[in-house]
Design a protein around this motif. Sequence first.
Motif, PDB file in Angstrom:
ATOM      1  N   UNK A  36       0.839  -1.206   0.000  1.00  0.00           N
ATOM      2  CA  UNK A  36       0.000   0.000   0.000  1.00  0.00           C
ATOM      3  C   UNK A  36       0.870   1.250   0.000  1.00  0.00           C
ATOM      4  N   UNK A  37       1.915   1.260   0.833  1.00  0.00           N
ATOM      5  CA  UNK A  37       2.818   2.415   0.872  1.00  0.00           C
ATOM      6  C   UNK A  37       3.501   2.623  -0.485  1.00  0.00           C
ATOM      7  N   UNK A  38       3.928   1.535  -1.105  1.00  0.00           N
ATOM      8  CA  UNK A  38       4.579   1.641  -2.412  1.00  0.00           C
ATOM      9  C   UNK A  38       3.593   2.185  -3.451  1.00  0.00           C
ATOM     10  N   UNK A  39       2.360   1.704  -3.392  1.00  0.00           N
ATOM     11  CA  UNK A  39       1.351   2.191  -4.336  1.00  0.00           C
ATOM     12  C   UNK A  39       1.012   3.659  -4.080  1.00  0.00           C
ATOM     13  N   UNK A  40       0.990   4.063  -2.820  1.00  0.00           N
ATOM     14  CA  UNK A  40       0.750   5.474  -2.510  1.00  0.00           C
ATOM     15  C   UNK A  40       1.848   6.344  -3.104  1.00  0.00           C
TER      16      UNK A  40
END
Length: 118
Positions: A36-40
């Motif tokens: 999720x952090x990478x996608x954000x």
Amino acid sequence: DERRQAAVDLSDEYAGQRDQVKADMKALEEHLNITIDAQKEEIAEMGSRLEARQAEIDRLEQALAKSDASLEERTAQVAELEDALENHNTSLQDKLRESEERFISSNVHRAESRAIKQ
């Protein structure tokens, strides 16, 4: 006694499976958080690129609008110059016609004067 031991073993097995499920869930949660952090971050970068592209589009649209206005202005100037040239050409043709008429009239007058003198 055997039943009690079987119940204890079963309880221990259940507790072990429960602990394994908890560990798996925690690992999955950590993996999802990282994903999720990478996608954000990726979405934020795409947003920045999109803003930069929109700014470039806006700049190009402004340049095109200025170019269109300049072209319209130049087209109007060309039309004015064409009108002035046409007027000047008409004026020159009128003057040429008048000069031809005076020349012809003068030659006729001279011819008449010579004819009278003779």
